[in-house]
Motif scaffolding. Structure first.
Motif, PDB file in Angstrom:
ATOM      1  N   LEU A  42       0.872  -1.246   0.082  1.00 40.36           N
ATOM      2  CA  LEU A  42       0.208   0.006  -0.003  1.00 40.36           C
ATOM      3  C   LEU A  42       0.674   1.345  -0.052  1.00 40.36           C
ATOM      4  O   LEU A  42       0.542   2.111  -0.634  1.00 40.36           O
ATOM      5  N   GLY A  43       2.019   1.376   0.718  1.00 41.50           N
ATOM      6  CA  GLY A  43       2.643   2.646   0.742  1.00 41.50           C
ATOM      7  C   GLY A  43       3.543   2.650  -0.690  1.00 41.50           C
ATOM      8  O   GLY A  43       3.570   3.887  -1.088  1.00 41.50           O
ATOM      9  N   ILE A  44       3.821   1.740  -1.044  1.00 44.90           N
ATOM     10  CA  ILE A  44       4.454   1.721  -2.598  1.00 44.90           C
ATOM     11  C   ILE A  44       3.590   2.320  -3.655  1.00 44.90           C
ATOM     12  O   ILE A  44       3.674   3.175  -4.251  1.00 44.90           O
ATOM     13  N   ARG A  45       2.114   1.609  -3.669  1.00 44.21           N
ATOM     14  CA  ARG A  45       1.314   2.021  -4.570  1.00 44.21           C
ATOM     15  C   ARG A  45       0.770   3.409  -4.136  1.00 44.21           C
ATOM     16  O   ARG A  45       0.416   4.249  -5.137  1.00 44.21           O
ATOM     17  N   ALA A  46       0.917   3.942  -2.995  1.00 46.14           N
ATOM     18  CA  ALA A  46       0.530   5.341  -2.501  1.00 46.14           C
ATOM     19  C   ALA A  46       1.354   6.190  -3.113  1.00 46.14           C
ATOM     20  O   ALA A  46       1.121   7.521  -3.584  1.00 46.14           O
ATOM     21  N   CYS A  47       2.986   6.043  -3.222  1.00 42.88           N
ATOM     22  CA  CYS A  47       3.715   6.796  -3.791  1.00 42.88           C
ATOM     23  C   CYS A  47       3.499   6.693  -5.297  1.00 42.88           C
ATOM     24  O   CYS A  47       3.763   7.969  -5.927  1.00 42.88           O
ATOM     25  N   ARG A  48       3.233   5.729  -5.882  1.00 43.03           N
ATOM     26  CA  ARG A  48       3.234   6.091  -7.375  1.00 43.03           C
ATOM     27  C   ARG A  48       2.149   5.000  -7.777  1.00 43.03           C
ATOM     28  O   ARG A  48       2.324   3.881  -8.503  1.00 43.03           O
ATOM     29  N   PRO A  49       0.986   5.550  -7.904  1.00 46.92           N
ATOM     30  CA  PRO A  49      -0.545   4.659  -8.029  1.00 46.92           C
ATOM     31  C   PRO A  49      -0.495   4.526  -9.576  1.00 46.92           C
ATOM     32  O   PRO A  49      -0.018   5.391 -10.371  1.00 46.92           O
ATOM     33  N   ASP A  50      -1.350   3.327 -10.086  1.00 48.54           N
ATOM     34  CA  ASP A  50      -1.644   3.317 -11.358  1.00 48.54           C
ATOM     35  C   ASP A  50      -2.714   4.058 -11.521  1.00 48.54           C
ATOM     36  O   ASP A  50      -3.645   4.465 -10.829  1.00 48.54           O
ATOM     37  N   VAL A  51      -2.723   4.649 -12.902  1.00 45.71           N
ATOM     38  CA  VAL A  51      -3.678   5.712 -13.510  1.00 45.71           C
ATOM     39  C   VAL A  51      -5.121   5.207 -13.367  1.00 45.71           C
ATOM     40  O   VAL A  51      -6.301   6.053 -13.011  1.00 45.71           O
ATOM     41  N   ASN A  52      -5.416   4.029 -13.390  1.00 41.00           N
ATOM     42  CA  ASN A  52      -6.536   3.272 -13.470  1.00 41.00           C
ATOM     43  C   ASN A  52      -6.790   2.329 -12.577  1.00 41.00           C
ATOM     44  O   ASN A  52      -7.763   1.837 -12.095  1.00 41.00           O
ATOM     45  N   GLY A  53      -5.813   2.465 -11.227  1.00 39.11           N
ATOM     46  CA  GLY A  53      -6.162   1.742 -10.252  1.00 39.11           C
ATOM     47  C   GLY A  53      -6.198   0.284 -10.313  1.00 39.11           C
ATOM     48  O   GLY A  53      -6.883  -0.489  -9.601  1.00 39.11           O
ATOM     49  N   LYS A  54      -5.521  -0.153 -11.199  1.00 39.31           N
ATOM     50  CA  LYS A  54      -5.326  -1.848 -11.422  1.00 39.31           C
ATOM     51  C   LYS A  54      -4.021  -2.310 -11.300  1.00 39.31           C
ATOM     52  O   LYS A  54      -3.050  -1.626 -11.762  1.00 39.31           O
ATOM     53  N   TYR A  55      -3.976  -3.190 -10.504  1.00 37.09           N
ATOM     54  CA  TYR A  55      -2.626  -3.768 -10.118  1.00 37.09           C
ATOM     55  C   TYR A  55      -2.957  -5.410 -10.113  1.00 37.09           C
ATOM     56  O   TYR A  55      -4.004  -6.050 -10.067  1.00 37.09           O
ATOM     57  N   ILE A  56      -1.637  -5.989 -10.415  1.00 34.53           N
ATOM     58  CA  ILE A  56      -1.805  -7.409 -10.451  1.00 34.53           C
ATOM     59  C   ILE A  56      -1.636  -8.251  -9.266  1.00 34.53           C
ATOM     60  O   ILE A  56      -2.509  -9.211  -9.044  1.00 34.53           O
ATOM     61  N   GLY A  57      -0.767  -7.710  -8.373  1.00 42.66           N
ATOM     62  CA  GLY A  57      -0.865  -8.505  -7.153  1.00 42.66           C
ATOM     63  C   GLY A  57       0.244  -9.717  -7.172  1.00 42.66           C
ATOM     64  O   GLY A  57       0.713 -10.008  -8.119  1.00 42.66           O
ATOM     65  N   HIS A  58       0.312 -10.427  -6.107  1.00 50.14           N
ATOM     66  CA  HIS A  58       1.334 -11.466  -6.111  1.00 50.14           C
ATOM     67  C   HIS A  58       0.872 -12.572  -6.927  1.00 50.14           C
ATOM     68  O   HIS A  58      -0.310 -13.077  -7.123  1.00 50.14           O
ATOM     69  N   GLN A  59       1.787 -13.463  -7.529  1.00 48.88           N
ATOM     70  CA  GLN A  59       1.606 -14.560  -8.469  1.00 48.88           C
ATOM     71  C   GLN A  59       2.813 -15.227  -8.024  1.00 48.88           C
ATOM     72  O   GLN A  59       3.924 -14.920  -7.673  1.00 48.88           O
ATOM     73  N   ASP A  60       2.292 -16.538  -7.658  1.00 47.07           N
ATOM     74  CA  ASP A  60       3.193 -17.712  -7.454  1.00 47.07           C
ATOM     75  C   ASP A  60       4.370 -17.945  -8.620  1.00 47.07           C
ATOM     76  O   ASP A  60       3.694 -17.628  -9.686  1.00 47.07           O
ATOM     77  N   ALA A  61       5.478 -18.349  -8.422  1.00 44.56           N
ATOM     78  CA  ALA A  61       6.270 -18.661  -9.668  1.00 44.56           C
ATOM     79  C   ALA A  61       5.787 -19.828 -10.154  1.00 44.56           C
ATOM     80  O   ALA A  61       5.182 -20.801  -9.539  1.00 44.56           O
ATOM     81  N   PRO A  62       5.747 -19.848 -11.557  1.00 38.18           N
ATOM     82  CA  PRO A  62       5.173 -21.078 -12.288  1.00 38.18           C
ATOM     83  C   PRO A  62       5.884 -22.650 -11.715  1.00 38.18           C
ATOM     84  O   PRO A  62       7.191 -22.658 -11.545  1.00 38.18           O
ATOM     85  N   GLY A  63       5.157 -23.340 -11.391  1.00 35.51           N
ATOM     86  CA  GLY A  63       5.586 -24.639 -11.119  1.00 35.51           C
ATOM     87  C   GLY A  63       6.081 -24.651  -9.720  1.00 35.51           C
ATOM     88  O   GLY A  63       6.632 -25.684  -9.190  1.00 35.51           O
ATOM     89  N   ARG A  64       5.801 -23.896  -8.498  1.00 37.80           N
ATOM     90  CA  ARG A  64       6.336 -23.849  -7.563  1.00 37.80           C
ATOM     91  C   ARG A  64       5.049 -23.476  -6.499  1.00 37.80           C
ATOM     92  O   ARG A  64       4.362 -22.585  -6.730  1.00 37.80           O
ATOM     93  N   ASP A  65       5.191 -23.909  -5.190  1.00 37.34           N
ATOM     94  CA  ASP A  65       4.535 -23.472  -4.399  1.00 37.34           C
ATOM     95  C   ASP A  65       4.908 -22.721  -3.540  1.00 37.34           C
ATOM     96  O   ASP A  65       6.045 -22.484  -3.353  1.00 37.34           O
ATOM     97  N   LEU A  66       3.968 -21.765  -2.757  1.00 41.18           N
ATOM     98  CA  LEU A  66       4.540 -20.493  -2.203  1.00 41.18           C
ATOM     99  C   LEU A  66       5.094 -21.022  -0.868  1.00 41.18           C
ATOM    100  O   LEU A  66       4.633 -22.090  -0.216  1.00 41.18           O
ATOM    101  N   GLU A  67       6.339 -20.469  -0.451  1.00 42.44           N
ATOM    102  CA  GLU A  67       6.957 -21.123   0.826  1.00 42.44           C
ATOM    103  C   GLU A  67       6.637 -20.330   1.908  1.00 42.44           C
ATOM    104  O   GLU A  67       6.367 -19.206   1.902  1.00 42.44           O
TER     105      GLU A  67
END
Length: 67
Positions: A42-67
């Motif tokens: 949220l702090g990073i997004r507040a510094c430089r927001p997307d003009v449309n307010g759309k963000y991707i968010g966390h994505q797990d690496a392909p073929g790996r479980d989140l550790e």
């Protein structure tokens, strides 16, 4: 130009996320990912927001479980 501004903001956010992870976890490599705390995101997004307010968010690496 709006496209250049958004590209600059997107690159800033990417670099800020990457820098945070490197400072707290060291260099993880391409296929190792960790979730960044919501307050940091949220702090990073507040510094430089997307003009449309759309963000991707966390994505797990392909073929790996989140550790």
């Amino acid at each position: 130009d709006l496209v250049d501004k958004e590209d600059s903001s997107r690159r800033f956010r990417f670099h800020a996320y990457k820098t945070f992870v490197r400072m707290h976890h060291g260099s993880l490599g391409r296929s190792h990912r960790v979730k960044i705390p919501e307050c940091v995101i949220l702090g990073i997004r507040a510094c430089r927001p997307d003009v449309n307010g759309k963000y991707i968010g966390h994505q797990d690496a392909p073929g790996r479980d989140l550790e």
